[in-house]
Design a protein around this motif. Structure first.
Motif, short mmCIF file in Angstrom:
data_model
loop_
_atom_site.label_atom_id
_atom_site.label_comp_id
_atom_site.label_asym_id
_atom_site.label_seq_id
_atom_site.Cartn_x
_atom_site.Cartn_y
_atom_site.Cartn_z
N PRO A 37 5.24 15.32 -15.53
CA PRO A 37 4.40 15.98 -16.57
C PRO A 37 4.07 15.01 -17.68
O PRO A 37 4.84 14.11 -18.01
CB PRO A 37 5.31 17.11 -17.08
N LYS A 38 2.90 15.21 -18.25
CA LYS A 38 2.47 14.34 -19.36
C LYS A 38 3.16 14.77 -20.63
O LYS A 38 3.26 15.94 -20.93
CB LYS A 38 0.94 14.42 -19.54
N LYS B 219 0.83 -1.20 0.00
CA LYS B 219 0.00 0.00 0.00
C LYS B 219 0.87 1.26 0.00
O LYS B 219 0.59 2.21 -0.73
CB LYS B 219 -0.93 0.01 1.20
N SER B 220 1.94 1.24 0.78
CA SER B 220 2.81 2.43 0.80
C SER B 220 3.49 2.62 -0.55
O SER B 220 3.65 3.75 -1.01
CB SER B 220 3.84 2.33 1.93
N PHE B 221 3.90 1.52 -1.22
CA PHE B 221 4.50 1.64 -2.55
C PHE B 221 3.49 2.19 -3.55
O PHE B 221 3.84 3.02 -4.41
CB PHE B 221 5.03 0.29 -3.04
N GLU C 24 1.61 6.70 -6.95
CA GLU C 24 0.60 7.68 -7.34
C GLU C 24 1.13 9.10 -7.23
O GLU C 24 0.88 9.94 -8.09
CB GLU C 24 -0.65 7.52 -6.48
N VAL C 25 1.90 9.37 -6.18
CA VAL C 25 2.48 10.71 -5.99
C VAL C 25 3.45 11.01 -7.12
O VAL C 25 3.46 12.11 -7.69
CB VAL C 25 3.16 10.80 -4.60
#
Length: 181
Positions: free
Chosen positions: A175-176, A161-163, A168-169
């Protein structure tokens, strides 16, 4: 103003008190020969505290004598679903049946408790049945290796979960690029 006598002293007469103590003592003796007497005193119509003592004694006997477990489960299932009598007597009988099933400390009582938890209309009894299920599951005799594996699995899940949160962060910060999805 004093509360009514029934809340100060739950026994109607001293003979009810003596009967309740005698039934509790029979449970402490753990003698299977007194089974039929306990069943008779646990059934609807017995004095309220004697009925509770008889159910607890039945649970103690069933816990120590495996040949009585199936009959005890049948009795407690019947007590947990009884409908006859006054609402207070029915509630007490169901409540004591749930407590007796928890006292038995046997996983074979789980289906009865889950059935009560999901189908009972009274929320107090549902909560007590749910608490009894949780207590039985927590007290289940598990090998040390299984407990160790469970702890390791919990650690791996927490790390995973932490990974995911860190990933996500990072994805939000990056940037896309145009032309690439």
């Amino acid at each position: 103003r004093r509360p009514p006598r029934s809340t100060l002293f739950p026994y109607t007469t001293l003979s009810d008190l003596a009967q309740s103590a005698a039934l509790s003592a029979l449970g402490a003796l753990e003698d299977p020969d007194c089974w039929q007497m306990l069943v008779a005193h646990a059934d609807y119509g017995a004095a309220k505290m004697s009925r509770a003592a008889a159910m607890m004694a039945m649970a103690k006997l069933a816990k120590t004598h495996s040949q009585l477990k199936s009959e005890a489960l049948d009795c407690f299932r019947r007590f947990a679903w009884e409908k006859r009598g006054t609402p207070a007597a029915v509630f007490r009988g169901k409540l004591w049946a749930i407590q007796a099933l928890q006292t038995m400390d046997d996983l074979s009582a789980l289906p009865i408790l889950r059935e009560v938890e999901s189908n009972e209309a009274d929320g107090r009894l549902c909560r007590r049945a749910g608490d009894a299920v949780q207590a039985l599951l927590a007290s289940a005799k598990k090998p040390a290796e299984l407990k160790e594996l469970r702890e390791e699995l919990d650690g791996v899940l927490k790390e995973n979960k932490s990974f995911r949160d860190r990933l996500e962060v990072l994805e939000k910060k990056q940037p896309k690029r145009k032309g690439k999805p």
